[in-house]
Design a protein around this motif. Structure first.
Motif, PDB file in Angstrom:
ATOM      1  N   GLU A  97     -21.466 -17.393  20.752  1.00 24.35           N
ATOM      2  CA  GLU A  97     -21.984 -16.291  21.547  1.00 24.35           C
ATOM      3  C   GLU A  97     -22.609 -15.261  20.617  1.00 24.35           C
ATOM      4  N   ALA A  98     -23.885 -14.991  20.807  1.00 31.55           N
ATOM      5  CA  ALA A  98     -24.582 -14.002  19.982  1.00 31.55           C
ATOM      6  C   ALA A  98     -23.985 -12.619  20.234  1.00 31.55           C
ATOM      7  N   LYS A  99     -23.798 -11.859  19.153  1.00 32.63           N
ATOM      8  CA  LYS A  99     -23.215 -10.528  19.274  1.00 32.63           C
ATOM      9  C   LYS A  99     -24.051  -9.504  18.528  1.00 32.63           C
ATOM     10  N   THR A 100     -23.825  -8.265  18.861  1.00 30.24           N
ATOM     11  CA  THR A 100     -24.555  -7.177  18.202  1.00 30.24           C
ATOM     12  C   THR A 100     -23.639  -5.965  18.093  1.00 30.24           C
ATOM     13  N   ALA A 101     -23.968  -5.079  17.176  1.00 35.31           N
ATOM     14  CA  ALA A 101     -23.180  -3.864  17.008  1.00 35.31           C
ATOM     15  C   ALA A 101     -23.621  -2.819  18.020  1.00 35.31           C
ATOM     16  N   LEU A 102     -22.684  -2.034  18.490  1.00 35.20           N
ATOM     17  CA  LEU A 102     -22.964  -0.992  19.474  1.00 35.20           C
ATOM     18  C   LEU A 102     -22.313   0.304  19.002  1.00 35.20           C
ATOM     19  N   VAL A 165     -28.454   1.392  16.062  1.00 36.43           N
ATOM     20  CA  VAL A 165     -28.545  -0.019  15.684  1.00 36.43           C
ATOM     21  C   VAL A 165     -29.757  -0.670  16.325  1.00 36.43           C
ATOM     22  N   ASP A 166     -30.542  -1.352  15.526  1.00 33.66           N
ATOM     23  CA  ASP A 166     -31.678  -2.119  16.029  1.00 33.66           C
ATOM     24  C   ASP A 166     -31.161  -3.517  16.369  1.00 33.66           C
ATOM     25  N   ALA A 167     -30.956  -3.767  17.647  1.00 39.14           N
ATOM     26  CA  ALA A 167     -30.373  -5.029  18.095  1.00 39.14           C
ATOM     27  C   ALA A 167     -31.247  -6.236  17.790  1.00 39.14           C
ATOM     28  N   SER A 168     -32.534  -6.009  17.565  1.00 32.03           N
ATOM     29  CA  SER A 168     -33.426  -7.127  17.259  1.00 32.03           C
ATOM     30  C   SER A 168     -33.219  -7.633  15.833  1.00 32.03           C
ATOM     31  N   SER A 190     -24.367  -9.941  22.860  1.00 33.05           N
ATOM     32  CA  SER A 190     -25.772  -9.532  22.956  1.00 33.05           C
ATOM     33  C   SER A 190     -26.257  -9.510  24.403  1.00 33.05           C
ATOM     34  N   ARG A 191     -25.569 -10.239  25.271  1.00 28.73           N
ATOM     35  CA  ARG A 191     -25.954 -10.278  26.684  1.00 28.73           C
ATOM     36  C   ARG A 191     -25.487  -9.030  27.434  1.00 28.73           C
TER      37      ARG A 191
END
Length: 271
Positions: A97-102, A165-168, A190-191
């Motif tokens: 599962e793709a993840k990102t910082a928030l 944070v730049d999620a891209s 990321s979703r």
């Protein structure tokens, strides 16, 4: 002459005996490396971020030699790394599962104000140890860039006094979250389409004085959500991404704007 030759001969013999002994010991006691280790290590990106729960890529590679270790724990490597690892180990590839910082803070210069004029070391860690930071909200982002400096991908910048944070670019490695002394950075899927951009656990009135965009625990989001995806605990709302469908009803009901609808291309950016 014998007084010189005898000691030299004795030392030479002792050296030879020790050399032979060490050679034998190194052969007998040698720990054989699993032939799969180099191939496994080659599948990992080398970020050494620790997001997998092990001590860097080498630690994860060694753990993968033990049956039962999941192949989808490398966040920076993503699905590609999981696929390669599964091929090397001869197991079925597991989903990643793709993840990102928030950054769970919206207390920028438009919503809060400084309580002190800090002129010390430009470090969140240092400022927190010294006097807790210059912001009126003791829970918020300190904006001195510790997370920005440790990000291996350059995905974090400072915008209006707080981290963004730049999620891209972000791969969700979690190094920033571990570095932040305020613990305002979370690693989310990321979703994710909705997020609470606040970390303040004070009561509503206190939070409101510190930041106009803070969560006041009013429960309107909880009452609005039809999927039981939003809860308030310790005066602070949170989103259960396993249940959230991203309808945005909670964000629209939030009176302070602490709940945000996230844009796919920049899901983790600050407000």
């Amino acid at each position: 002459m014998n007084e010189i030759l005898i000691p030299i001969l004795a030392v030479t013999i002792i050296g030879l005996i020790c050399g032979v002994g060490l050679a034998v010991a190194s052969h007998v006691m040698a720990v054989k490396e699993d032939e799969r280790f180099p191939a496994i290590r080659e599948c990992l990106p080398g970020a050494n971020c620790g997001a997998c729960g092990f001590t860097g890529c080498d630690g994860y590679a060694k753990a993968l030699l033990t049956p039962g270790t999941k192949t989808n724990l490398c966040v920076p490597g993503g699905a590609e790394a999981a696929r390669k690892l599964a091929a090397v180990l001869g197991v079925e590839a597991e989903a990643v599962e793709a993840k990102t910082a928030l950054v769970r803070c919206c207390g920028d210069c438009d919503h809060t104000s400084p309580k002190e004029d800090y002129r010390g070391i430009a470090s969140c860690q240092a400022a927190k140890l010294f006097f807790g930071g210059s912001g009126t909200c003791t829970y918020g982002c300190m904006g001195l860039g510790d997370c920005m400096r440790v990000c291996p991908h350059g995905a974090i910048s400072l915008v209006k006094g707080i981290s963004s944070v730049d999620a891209s670019i972000c791969v969700g490695c979690g190094v920033c979250a571990k570095t932040c002394p305020q613990q305002v950075i979370a690693i989310v899927p990321s979703r994710a389409k909705t997020a609470v951009l606040c970390s303040n656990h004070d009561k509503g009135a206190v939070t409101r004085k510190a930041c106009s965009a803070g969560c006041i625990g009013c429960m309107k989001c909880v009452k609005t959500c039809e999927h039981d995806a939003v809860h308030v605990d310790g005066n602070l709302a949170s989103v259960d991404y396993a249940k959230c469908i991203g309808c945005g009803a909670c964000a629209q009901a939030c009176p302070t704007g602490a709940l945000h609808e996230l844009v796919a291309a920049a899901a983790a950016k600050a407000c």
